[in-house]
Write a protein that holds these residues in place. Structure first.
Motif, PDB file in Angstrom:
ATOM      1  N   PRO A  97     -15.852 -18.227  24.450  1.00 24.05           N
ATOM      2  CA  PRO A  97     -17.261 -18.240  24.020  1.00 24.05           C
ATOM      3  C   PRO A  97     -17.640 -19.518  23.289  1.00 24.05           C
ATOM      4  N   ASN A  98     -18.730 -20.091  23.731  1.00 23.61           N
ATOM      5  CA  ASN A  98     -19.289 -21.293  23.101  1.00 23.61           C
ATOM      6  C   ASN A  98     -18.328 -22.474  23.101  1.00 23.61           C
ATOM      7  N   GLN A  99     -17.456 -22.497  24.068  1.00 21.70           N
ATOM      8  CA  GLN A  99     -16.522 -23.611  24.170  1.00 21.70           C
ATOM      9  C   GLN A  99     -16.570 -24.235  25.569  1.00 21.70           C
ATOM     10  N   GLY A 100     -15.843 -25.316  25.718  1.00 23.13           N
ATOM     11  CA  GLY A 100     -15.806 -26.009  26.991  1.00 23.13           C
ATOM     12  C   GLY A 100     -14.868 -25.351  27.975  1.00 23.13           C
ATOM     13  N   LEU A 101     -14.690 -26.008  29.092  1.00 19.83           N
ATOM     14  CA  LEU A 101     -13.835 -25.510  30.157  1.00 19.83           C
ATOM     15  C   LEU A 101     -12.447 -26.116  30.036  1.00 19.83           C
TER      16      LEU A 101
END
Lengths: 114, 114
Positions: free
Chosen positions: B40-44
């Motif tokens: 959640p709310n982070q990059g790949l």
């Protein structure tokens, strides 16, 4: 290890305003990619640059433009912002355009248009 | 044009159970294949990739995937789920020719219950 740096992390703009997103690739990476991820959506490819030249183009609106500079960082310029532009914008970088390496994503810029 | 299908927008497992996330691709030529995880709310974050060679690929966090050309599949598995595995998982492909633009599947949200 150095990662892909994106700035700002969060951005709030009003409709019809302009926004500029910045991406600093991993050192020695010469290829940059931009993706847009809407709420609950998969990332969609916007545009990429290799050695400061546009290498590929996806579903990028005409209101958006981007470039890669001599130090390989890239900027995505977005004008006449619309509510639908609210999304998470990812930048990724890779070393060369050689296929198959996969690439490293930044943490993204969350753009909210109000 | 390439496309990726991820079966199941949500997959629920119990902690310790087998994780199986399905991915099928459509391409005239076997592409490069990737699995990314997004918290959640982070990059790949890249979990693993298949480019050539051994069809069983091991990645980070105990995940692995097997490329099956005859089934055009690249399913992701983990023998024993952990609570920390709860996240969104994206399968992606890129062409073996041209610049390595990624085409993502619609994602599968993995839910892990105690």
């Amino acid at each position: 290890a150095a990662g892909v740096i994106q700035s700002p992390r969060h951005l709030i703009k009003e409709k019809r305003e302009t926004a500029t997103l910045k991406c600093y690739p991993i050192p020695r990476h010469d290829t940059v990619y931009w993706y847009q991820q809407g709420p609950g959506q998969d990332p969609q490819f916007l545009i990429s640059f290799y050695e400061k030249m546009q290498s590929d183009k996806g579903s990028i609106p005409d209101r958006f433009s981007a470039q890669q500079f001599s130090d390989y960082h890239s900027e995505l310029n977005m004008s006449s912002l619309e509510l639908g532009d609210s999304a998470l914008y990812f930048c990724a970088s890779s070393e060369g355009h050689t296929k198959g390496y996969g690439y490293t994503f930044g943490s993204g810029t969350r753009l909210t248009v109000v | 044009a390439q496309s990726v299908t991820q079966l199941g927008s949500h997959v629920s497992v119990s902690e310790g159970a087998l994780v199986l996330l399905r991915c099928n691709y459509s391409s005239s030529v076997p592409p490069y294949l990737f699995w990314y995880v997004q918290y959640p709310n982070q990059g790949l974050q890249l979990l693993l990739k298949y480019t050539t060679g051994a069809t069983l690929v091991k990645g980070i966090n105990g995940f692995e995937a097997e490329f099956k050309k005859s089934e055009t599949s690249f399913h992701l598995t983990k023998p024993s789920a952990h609570m920390s595995d709860a996240a969104e998982y994206f399968c992606a492909v890129s062409d073996r020719t041209g610049f390595q633009k990624l085409v993502f599947g619609t994602g599968t949200r993995l839910l892990v219950s105690p």
